[in-house]
Design an enzyme around this catalytic site. Structure first.
Site, PDB file in Angstrom:
ATOM      1  CG  ASN A  42      -0.267  -0.289   2.513  1.00  0.00           C
ATOM      2  OD1 ASN A  42       0.108  -1.435   2.734  1.00  0.00           O
ATOM      3  ND2 ASN A  42      -0.092   0.703   3.363  1.00  0.00           N
ATOM      4  N   GLY A  44       5.335   2.902   0.149  1.00  0.00           N
ATOM      5  CA  GLY A  44       6.781   2.667   0.174  1.00  0.00           C
ATOM      6  C   GLY A  44       7.303   1.830  -0.992  1.00  0.00           C
ATOM      7  NE  ARG A  65      -0.020  -3.645   8.790  1.00  0.00           N
ATOM      8  CZ  ARG A  65       0.736  -3.598   9.863  1.00  0.00           C
ATOM      9  NH1 ARG A  65       0.669  -4.566  10.750  1.00  0.00           N
ATOM     10  NH2 ARG A  65       1.579  -2.609  10.042  1.00  0.00           N
ATOM     11  CG  ASP A  90      -2.180  -9.123   9.079  1.00  0.00           C
ATOM     12  OD1 ASP A  90      -0.984  -9.483   9.155  1.00  0.00           O
ATOM     13  OD2 ASP A  90      -2.774  -8.509   9.982  1.00  0.00           O
ATOM     14  CG  ASN A 117       7.725  -4.538   0.321  1.00  0.00           C
ATOM     15  OD1 ASN A 117       8.805  -3.951   0.269  1.00  0.00           O
ATOM     16  ND2 ASN A 117       6.624  -3.936   0.768  1.00  0.00           N
ATOM     17  CB  SER A 169      18.057  -5.069   5.649  1.00  0.00           C
ATOM     18  OG  SER A 169      18.939  -4.074   6.099  1.00  0.00           O
ATOM     19  CE1 TYR A 229      13.587  -3.996   9.137  1.00  0.00           C
ATOM     20  CE2 TYR A 229      15.934  -3.537   8.929  1.00  0.00           C
ATOM     21  CZ  TYR A 229      14.680  -3.630   8.358  1.00  0.00           C
ATOM     22  OH  TYR A 229      14.517  -3.377   7.018  1.00  0.00           O
ATOM     23  CB  VAL A 266      14.369   3.232   0.753  1.00  0.00           C
ATOM     24  CG1 VAL A 266      13.443   3.781  -0.329  1.00  0.00           C
ATOM     25  CG2 VAL A 266      15.252   2.126   0.185  1.00  0.00           C
ATOM     26  CE  LYS A 267      15.483  11.160  -0.306  1.00  0.00           C
ATOM     27  NZ  LYS A 267      16.365  11.931   0.482  1.00  0.00           N
TER      28      LYS A 267
END
Ligand code: NDP
Length: 310
Positions: A42, A44, A65, A90, A117, A169, A229, A266-267
């Site tokens: 939805n 990014g 979700r 979800d 993602n 990452s 993370y 990333v912004k």
């Protein structure tokens, strides 16, 4: 510092250059009937991946979700002429996953590409709280595994091979500079791809969560920034290798290739929009990986369209 900035700028220039090279007909293995699913799309990087894949002519399922937010996001792309469909998903909710699979089965019958993602991170800047560790590990690692396992039976059996792309990452690298894993035993276990198993990865994340509960995690040798993370992404990286190995045993014509990539810094909402590249640039390597023409490539880790070490 100047050197590393120059290196980065040069890499970004190369990426932009690669982007201008069109996929020629013989490379174009997909058609408008090729179905790609993107989780957490939805906003990014996920939203951008949907847009770019649809721009290449695939049918793309934008999932979110939150139903309302997802419908709105899909509408933006549909109104722009992109072939984008929407369904709620979800990845933490078993019934939502079942519902989604049933819908795919009935409406499309199969999928060709799955991009994992969806993810969370509750730390920004120099903060390193482990308050939400359970949520971070559950979403980023267990949720990703659950949707992969549910979707594999729905992946099309065709000669180009189906593709799984996990968004991870560099923070999950075993020898990363930025968030170094100092626990030698964990590193050796996750590094040894020949003996690595899903159970061993599960044990690693359980051990981390146990140490969080006991308040001993700080001396556990875990990565020192965005610890929960980083552990979650380390686990997904390791799982990508185990998965690729398992899937490589499938016969010709039923192949599924699994790889992971780091989008860069990333912004997006996740970084408080403090990254150094746009969501569009962050999405690039994932889309490139999903559309590789001759994908005997599996179990690898990429960034800026190049293979990097785990
Ligand atoms: P965003 O926070 O903008 O996007 C994350 C997406 O994941 C949102 O759509 C969010 O939904 C969704 N999501 C979270 N939990 C779930 C769930 N249980 N089920 C389904 N969807 C869920 O961040 P980014 O676009 O930056 O992140 C995308 C991916 O890229 C993540 O995996 C992230 O870890 C990874 N990444 C990002 C980097 C960066 O610098 N931004 C760097 C390296 C990796 P909702 O809107 O409802 O919260």
């Amino acid at each position: 510092m100047v050197g590393s900035k120059e290196k980065r700028d040069k890499r970004l220039q190369q990426v932009s250059l690669l982007r201008t090279i069109p996929y020629s007909d013989h490379q174009r293995w997909w058609t408008s009937e090729t179905v790609a699913v993107v989780t957490g799309a939805n906003r990014g990087i996920g939203f951008e991946m949907v847009k770019q894949l649809a721009g290449h002519g695939l049918t793309v399922i934008l999932t979110s979700r939150d139903e309302n937010v997802g419908v709105e996001a899909a509408k933006v792309l549909q109104e722009g002429g992109f072939n984008v469909d929407f369904h709620r998903l979800d990845i933490l909710d078993t019934s939502s996953i079942q519902d989604f699979c049933q819908w795919i089965k009935e409406k499309y019958g199969f999928i060709d590409v799955l991009i994992n993602n969806a993810g969370v991170n509750y730390n920004v800047g120099t903060h390193n709280s482990v308050e939400y560790s359970h949520m971070v590990i559950s979403t980023n690692y267990n949720g990703t595994k659950n949707i992969i396992k549910a979707m594999i039976p729905l992946m099309r059996q065709a000669s180009p091979g189906a593709r799984i792309v996990n968004v991870t990452s560099r923070l999950g690298r075993l020898k990363g500079r930025h968030s170094k894993l100092e626990n030698e035993a964990v590193r050796a276990k996750l590094m040894d791809v020949d003996s690595l198993t899903e159970e061993a990865i599960d044990e690693t994340v359980s051990e981390f969560l146990k140490q969080v509960e006991e308040g001993t995690w700080e001396s556990g040798g875990w990565p020192h920034s965005f610890t929960d993370y980083s552990v979650s992404k380390m686990a997904v990286n390791a799982y990508t290798r185990v998965l690729a190995k398992e899937l490589s045993e499938r016969p010709e014509g039923e192949k599924i290739y699994a790889n992971c990539f780091c989008p860069g810094w990333v912004k997006t909402a996740m970084t408080g929009y403090a990254g150094n590249i746009s969501a569009e640039d962050g999405a690039d390597t994932g889309v490139w990986l999903a559309l590789l023409p001759d994908q005997a490539i599996t179990g690898k880790f990429f960034a800026e369209r190049r293979e990097i070490s785990f």
